[in-house]
Design a protein around this motif. Structure first.
Motif, PDB file in Angstrom:
ATOM      1  N   PHE A  22       0.831  -1.202   0.000  1.00  0.00           N
ATOM      2  CA  PHE A  22       0.000   0.000   0.000  1.00  0.00           C
ATOM      3  C   PHE A  22       0.864   1.249   0.000  1.00  0.00           C
ATOM      4  CE2 PHE A  22      -3.064   3.065   1.611  1.00  0.00           C
ATOM      5  CZ  PHE A  22      -4.186   2.710   0.895  1.00  0.00           C
ATOM      6  N   PHE A  23       1.962   1.174   0.688  1.00  0.00           N
ATOM      7  CA  PHE A  23       2.891   2.290   0.754  1.00  0.00           C
ATOM      8  C   PHE A  23       3.407   2.653  -0.636  1.00  0.00           C
ATOM      9  CE2 PHE A  23       7.164   3.985   1.604  1.00  0.00           C
ATOM     10  CZ  PHE A  23       6.914   4.846   2.640  1.00  0.00           C
ATOM     11  N   HIS A  40      -0.409   2.511  -3.193  1.00  0.00           N
ATOM     12  CA  HIS A  40      -1.611   3.222  -2.768  1.00  0.00           C
ATOM     13  C   HIS A  40      -2.864   2.689  -3.450  1.00  0.00           C
ATOM     14  CE1 HIS A  40      -4.056   6.984  -2.027  1.00  0.00           C
ATOM     15  NE2 HIS A  40      -3.624   6.679  -0.820  1.00  0.00           N
ATOM     16  N   ILE A  41      -3.626   3.548  -4.118  1.00  0.00           N
ATOM     17  CA  ILE A  41      -4.928   3.106  -4.627  1.00  0.00           C
ATOM     18  C   ILE A  41      -4.772   2.095  -5.750  1.00  0.00           C
ATOM     19  CG2 ILE A  41      -5.246   4.881  -6.397  1.00  0.00           C
ATOM     20  CD1 ILE A  41      -8.113   5.070  -5.414  1.00  0.00           C
ATOM     21  N   VAL A  70      -2.998  -0.508  -5.864  1.00  0.00           N
ATOM     22  CA  VAL A  70      -2.960  -1.891  -5.423  1.00  0.00           C
ATOM     23  C   VAL A  70      -4.364  -2.409  -5.132  1.00  0.00           C
ATOM     24  CG1 VAL A  70      -2.701  -1.655  -2.923  1.00  0.00           C
ATOM     25  CG2 VAL A  70      -1.520  -3.441  -4.086  1.00  0.00           C
ATOM     26  N   VAL A  79      -1.227  -9.630  -2.375  1.00  0.00           N
ATOM     27  CA  VAL A  79      -1.151  -8.216  -2.022  1.00  0.00           C
ATOM     28  C   VAL A  79      -1.416  -8.009  -0.530  1.00  0.00           C
ATOM     29  CG1 VAL A  79      -2.488  -6.126  -2.329  1.00  0.00           C
ATOM     30  CG2 VAL A  79      -1.582  -7.280  -4.282  1.00  0.00           C
ATOM     31  N   ASN A  93      -9.692  -5.076   0.284  1.00  0.00           N
ATOM     32  CA  ASN A  93      -9.316  -5.000  -1.123  1.00  0.00           C
ATOM     33  C   ASN A  93     -10.420  -5.565  -2.003  1.00  0.00           C
ATOM     34  OD1 ASN A  93      -6.856  -3.771  -1.145  1.00  0.00           O
ATOM     35  ND2 ASN A  93      -5.726  -5.651  -0.733  1.00  0.00           N
ATOM     36  N   PHE A 101     -12.132   2.084   0.876  1.00  0.00           N
ATOM     37  CA  PHE A 101     -10.847   2.709   0.602  1.00  0.00           C
ATOM     38  C   PHE A 101     -10.437   3.603   1.761  1.00  0.00           C
ATOM     39  CE2 PHE A 101      -8.242   6.129  -1.181  1.00  0.00           C
ATOM     40  CZ  PHE A 101      -7.142   5.355  -1.485  1.00  0.00           C
ATOM     41  N   LEU A 124      -7.237   3.130   4.173  1.00  0.00           N
ATOM     42  CA  LEU A 124      -6.328   4.262   4.339  1.00  0.00           C
ATOM     43  C   LEU A 124      -6.137   4.588   5.812  1.00  0.00           C
ATOM     44  CD1 LEU A 124      -4.801   6.062   2.404  1.00  0.00           C
ATOM     45  CD2 LEU A 124      -6.582   7.740   2.645  1.00  0.00           C
ATOM     46  N   PHE A 150      -3.878   2.061   7.311  1.00  0.00           N
ATOM     47  CA  PHE A 150      -2.519   2.392   6.881  1.00  0.00           C
ATOM     48  C   PHE A 150      -1.962   3.538   7.710  1.00  0.00           C
ATOM     49  CE2 PHE A 150       0.190   5.035   4.172  1.00  0.00           C
ATOM     50  CZ  PHE A 150       1.158   4.133   3.826  1.00  0.00           C
TER      51      PHE A 150
END
Lengths: 776, 328
Positions: A364-365, A368-369, A371, B225, B269, B307, B311, B314
């Protein structure tokens, strides 16, 4: 950051407009990609970063100075003392040739640019070329709009920026361009079946082979593509033409690189390509036989031939591997498949942080979007499958697997993620931005055959300017979703894309723009302090030591010492000789007496250690020390034992709880020599290590076999001179019998930096049996 | 050869005296007798099982000219020591590799003390955990470093062998009995697939079903992922008990992750991908406008919500990351 330029197109005869917009978007992508890579240059200076780039820079400078053929024959006696290194035969020369030829062209145009600046800015410039190659490839796979999206994505995505900021002069910087361009040409040649494009693909492949070891990825992915196409029953003459041309030419060309040599016909990594080549030939024979034999005969023949062929191939490979003609899988490659392998067998691979597996956080780093959205592109590629989309699907699946295994291979995943996300976003926005007057176009049509204006103009959708106009114009709704929903969706998607641009810039600025040889700290009031200790130390080495002095350090700093100080090193970042590295590791982890024996046998003159305890720099040698012990233990299990460096509770500590072995080893002593006297500030006691936040365990000790030669301003780099055997243990001559009588002997107790410098310069060099050169 | 003869002799004497020797009282045996007994026992099994008496006789008594590697463990089911089972297997592998290697001698023995058979031994050595590996050298008492540090090096057979090599200078090459279960499972799987295909050979349309392949590919991407490969290599815990007593689902730093955390990420995801596909399908299909509008809105909500959720996770892991979307 995503360059959304260009106007809204209403004219239908607009191929001119179309190419203008394409051109503008690509140009803006190039410019924004270039400029977002300049953080390091603007904050610091135009400087080569990190470790490997220093070697590349040094060899480039050598090539520019001495010419290409001398470079190919260059034997570098300053590396791997006493072994030396045949540089020409052990590098991928593509990078040096690229920047060398740019230098040549500019100079023949009378533009005097220093080679260092070319090296610094090479990767950012090539990122623009990568964006264009990605545009071309995505255009072949899906549509021009998706291509523009992909180009904009790859221009700024951190996963690629991490390897291509200004100053990071490394193979990957140009290799990603070569990778994408080769894939573009390959897809083009599969689509057209023309020998021309296949030749171009193999030429591009040649460039890739000359640039990066990752070419193995290409030479396995393309055969895999062909193989899967065969299984899917998509054999065609186009495929046959393009693969056979590509393979033969690519094979011959790749063998021209000295470092690659005969590997393509000898190692297992390349065997898949040869196998697919044979399979394609067999396929052609079968096709021919099918046309002349009856059905039953053919079936019988097919089974017989297939089983014989499989058996023969299998046994040949086994026998050849066993006989040693085909080398088995090399270690680094093997660690991709059996992930436990490297950890157990090769500590030097496990010690490099790039060879670690990837967490979701890193994905993700770096992406970001993208992935989270690239599976959408994958989904639509599989749903609307064609020959070339099989390729991108395979590319995505293999790259995502490899990226999961190794952080470093995130780099090969990034382009395909950009492409697939480009497809996903372009498909979404294409549908939502389209006017609903002609509903027949809302169904997706394959972009391959569309070229002319009417449809083409409507493909130029991904423009921000469009939005406003559409709100005014769209009123009627036949069976569309309605203006409101569409604008909400568009705005939301654009918001997320904006988040992406902001994220990329932030990551680039904060994570990937540090040159790592110049450090910066920020004090309370926000002023910045530059710590330039590395260059200070290397400059000292270059000015104050004999030009053939041999410097021992851990391998991380080998390239920098060679590049900046121009002195001979024992080991460097090209970690080809594990036993030599283990010897250095052994010297660092033994006590002073043992280490001195090793250092004498290796002719070491100076020892350089990195010590971060004063400023709290965490990447110093004490923190890397366990790897030295481990690597040394791998080769010398009798002398070095990892357990000796751990406390009873299994902790690695340098304070008074630490084990005696640790507190007396060479690395500890060199790092903490005189540190016990140092009080960093009045709140902490003396000898307080800021990196590990402890008071060191062994404060007061003297060095017997070494003496401190230089310590940089913030103690980040410490250099010690190894005394020659005649420097100590000499019988003491009574003062009355001495020929040179010194009235006062200077005892260095508490030195200031200035004093210390003077001491070393004026110190009489007393060699036994010779008259001293200078009397103080 | 000499050893071989010795073994034969020992074996015959062993057979003769088997019953006798077991009954006989064991104090006051000479060193030679003890070694012989150990060798006898070693013939039958490579890891000797000791109870309290035997432990005192063979390990604590002096003089000795042999070292003993003892594993203290608790194998009884009611003790619920799951790693003891693994440790025992690994220990067995090491002992077998020694037993059938060139280096086999009467200088080193492998033994096992179960808590339920010799609790007094545990008390004597003040052990309150299991498993523990200890080395009892031929001379002197075991030192601190004679207890293997399984916290740090683990108890894989290679690690045990390396530790033994350090303590006793007997370099062992671990020979693992080849593990065929993976191969068998693979062959079985292939057989099943092939059989299935053969049975359904008249109806292979599902192989041409693009949805099926697309779903497989997309799920593979989710797995990779979300860091399943990292889990596979590093083996992190499923969740972690937080200091406050609650359960931490998300690893606090950017360097690590929990298994459950990766599942959450995979689901997030997946939701985003689903949302994107819903939106695209809503706009590309013909049909009921109302239904399509709902689809589009649902897709948008999925994408935006999940999303921003991903985020914010994260953000919680990356300290100092400034951006968030919808919610923090």
């Amino acid at each position: 950051m995503v360059p959304d330029s260009g106007g809204y197109l209403r004219t239908s005869s607009s191929s001119g407009w179309k190419s203008l917009i394409t051109f503008t978007v690509l140009l803006l992508a190039w410019i924004s990609g270039f400029s977002s890579r300049l953080f390091a240059v603007i904050r610091f200076e135009s400087i080569i970063h990190e470790f490997d780039p220093w070697f590349n820079y040094r060899s480039t400078a050598y090539m520019v100075k001495n010419g290409f053929y001398n470079f190919l024959n260059w034997f570098d006696e300053r590396a791997w003392y006493p072994l030396g290194r045949i540089v020409g035969g052990t590098v991928y020369p593509g990078l040096m040739i690229t920047s060398g030829s740019i230098h040549y062209i500019l100079h023949s145009l009378n533009i005097p640019v220093h080679i260092r600046d070319i090296c610094v800015f090479l990767a950012p410039v090539f990122s623009g070329l990568t964006a264009i190659a990605t545009y071309l490839l995505t255009k072949e796979l899906w549509s021009a709009g998706a291509g523009l999206f992909a180009a904009c994505f790859i221009a700024i995505v951190p996963g690629y920026i991490s390897r291509s900021v200004a100053g990071s002069y490394d193979n990957e910087g140009i290799a990603i361009f070569a990778l994408q361009f080769t894939y573009y040409l390959w897809v083009k040649s599969v689509k057209t079946g023309s020998i021309f494009w296949a030749c171009m693909a193999s030429l591009s492949y040649f460039y890739m082979v000359s640039a990066w070891g990752g070419y193995v990825f290409i030479i396995n992915l393309i055969p895999l593509h062909v193989f899967v196409l065969l299984i899917m029953g998509r054999y065609s003459d186009r495929l046959f033409t393009s693969y056979t041309t590509f393979y033969i030419l690519g094979l011959l060309l790749s063998m021209q690189i000295p470092f690659v040599g005969f590997q393509p016909i000898r190692t297992s990594e390349h065997m898949a390509a040869a196998g697919v080549f044979a399979l394609l030939m067999a396929m052609l024979v079968l096709k021919y036989l099918q046309s002349i034999l009856s059905r039953a005969e053919f079936k019988y023949f097919f089974i017989l031939a297939a089983s014989i062929a499989a058996g023969v191939v299998f046994f040949t490979v086994v026998v050849l591997t066993y006989a040693g003609i085909i080398a088995p899988w090399s270690g680094r490659f093997y660690s991709l498949w059996d992930t436990g392998y490297a950890k157990i067998h090769i500590p030097i691979i496990a010690s490099v942080s790039e060879h670690q597996p990837t967490t979701w956080f890193s994905f993700f780093f770096d992406l970001h979007i993208l992935v989270t959205t690239f599976p959408v592109g994958l989904w639509y590629c599989i749903k609307n499958i064609t020959d070339e989309r099989v390729f991108v699907v395979l590319y995505a699946l293999s790259a995502v697997y490899f990226a999961g295994v190794m952080v470093r291979l995130m780099l090969t995943l990034t382009p395909v993620v950009c492409m697939l996300s480009g497809i996903a976003f372009s498909r979404l926005l294409e549908l939502f931005l389209k006017e609903e007057q002609n509903p027949s176009q809302s169904t997706f049509s394959d972009s391959d055959d569309e070229a002319n204006g009417d449809k083409g103009s409507s493909r130029m959708y991904d423009k921000a300017g469009k939005l406003r106009k559409m709100k005014h114009e769209q009123q009627k709704e036949a069976d569309g979703l309605g203006v409101n929903i569409r604008s909400i969706v568009i705005v939301a998607v654009l918001m997320m894309l904006m988040m992406f641009a902001v994220h990329c810039t932030w990551i680039t600025s904060n994570a990937y723009s540090s040159p790592s040889i110049v450090l910066a700290t920020y004090s309370q009031d926000g002023t910045r302090q530059i710590l330039d200790d590395f260059r200070e130390a290397y400059y000292w080495l270059s000015q104050n030591t004999a030009s053939d002095a041999r410097v021992m350090s851990w391998w991380d700093y080998g390239y920098q010492i060679a590049g900046m100080a121009n002195r001979t090193t024992l080991v460097d970042n090209n970690t080809w000789n594990n036993s030599h590295i283990a010897l250095v590791g052994k010297a660092m982890s033994s006590n002073e007496t043992e280490a001195y024996k090793i250092m004498l046998s290796l002719d070491v003159d100076y020892v350089l250690v990195i010590f971060g305890g004063v400023i709290g720099y965490s990447g110093d040698d004490i923190n890397k020390f366990l790897w030295m012990v481990r690597i040394a233990e791998g080769e010398h299990p009798k002398d070095i034992r990892e357990t000796d460096y751990f406390t009873d509770r299994g902790e690695f500590r340098v304070d008074s709880e630490g084990t005696p072995t640790l507190l007396n080893c060479l690395m500890y002593k060199l790092s903490y020599y005189r540190f016990g006297d140092l009080r960093l500030d009045y709140r902490t006691p003396t000898g307080f290590d800021r990196t590990r936040n402890v008071i060191i365990g062994n404060k007061y000790f003297d060095l017997t076999y070494l003496e401190e030669a230089y310590t940089t301003e913030h103690w980040l780099v410490r250099i010690y001179r190894v005394k020659k055997p005649d420097d100590f243990n000499r019988p003491r001559i009574p003062v009355s019998e001495r020929k040179i009588k010194r009235s006062k002997i200077f005892i260095p107790k508490k030195q200031t930096n200035k004093r210390k410098k003077g001491l070393i310069k004026n110190k009489p060099v007393v060699v036994k049996g010779k008259k001293p050169s200078r009397v103080s | 050869m000499k050893l071989h003869i010795l073994l034969c002799v020992l074996f015959t004497t062993c057979l003769l005296n088997l019953t006798e020797s077991q009954v006989r009282k064991k104090d006051g045996q000479s060193l030679g007798e003890r070694v012989q007994q150990l060798m006898d026992m070693n013939l039958k099994r490579s890891v000797l099982r000791f109870n309290g008496n035997k432990f005192r006789d063979f390990v604590k008594s002096t003089p000795r000219n042999y070292s003993v590697i003892v594993m203290f463990t608790a194998m009884a089911p009611q003790r619920q020591c799951s790693i003891c089972r693994h440790a025992h297997d690994e220990f067995q592998i090491v002992a077998n590799s020694f037993r059938y290697s060139q280096a086999y001698s009467n200088k080193l023995f492998f033994a096992l003390v179960d808590f339920d058979e010799g609790p007094d031994v545990f008390q004597m050595l003040r052990l309150n955990t299991a498993p523990v590996f200890m080395h009892f050298p031929a001379k002197g008492k075991p030192k601190q470093s004679d207890t293997m540090d399984i916290q740090r090096v683990g108890f894989a057979a290679e690690a045990i062998a390396k530790w033994i090599g350090e303590r006793t200078d007997v370099q062992l090459r671990v020979f693992r009995p080849p593990n065929y279960s993976g191969t068998v499972a693979l062959i079985l799987l292939f057989g099943l697939v092939a059989g299935f295909l053969y049975l359904r050979r008249n109806n292979l349309d599902f192989l041409y079903n693009k949805n099926c392949w697309a779903i497989i590919a997309v799920f593979f991407c989710f797995a990779m992922v979300s860091g399943q490969m990292w889990n596979h290599i590093r083996g992190p815990p499923f969740v972690h008990k937080a200091s406050g007593g609650g359960i931490a689902y998300i690893h606090g730093s950017s360097q690590g992750q929990f298994v459950l955390e990766t599942y959450i990420i995979a689901v997030l995801n997946g939701a985003i991908v689903l949302g994107m596909i819903l939106m695209t399908e809503a706009a590309s299909h013909k049909g009921d406008v109302r239904k399509r509008r709902i689809l589009a809105i649902a897709g948008l909500v999925l994408v935006a919500t999940f999303f921003s959720l991903i985020l914010s996770i994260f953000r919680s892991k990356a300290h100092g990351y400034p951006y968030s979307f919808l919610f923090k």
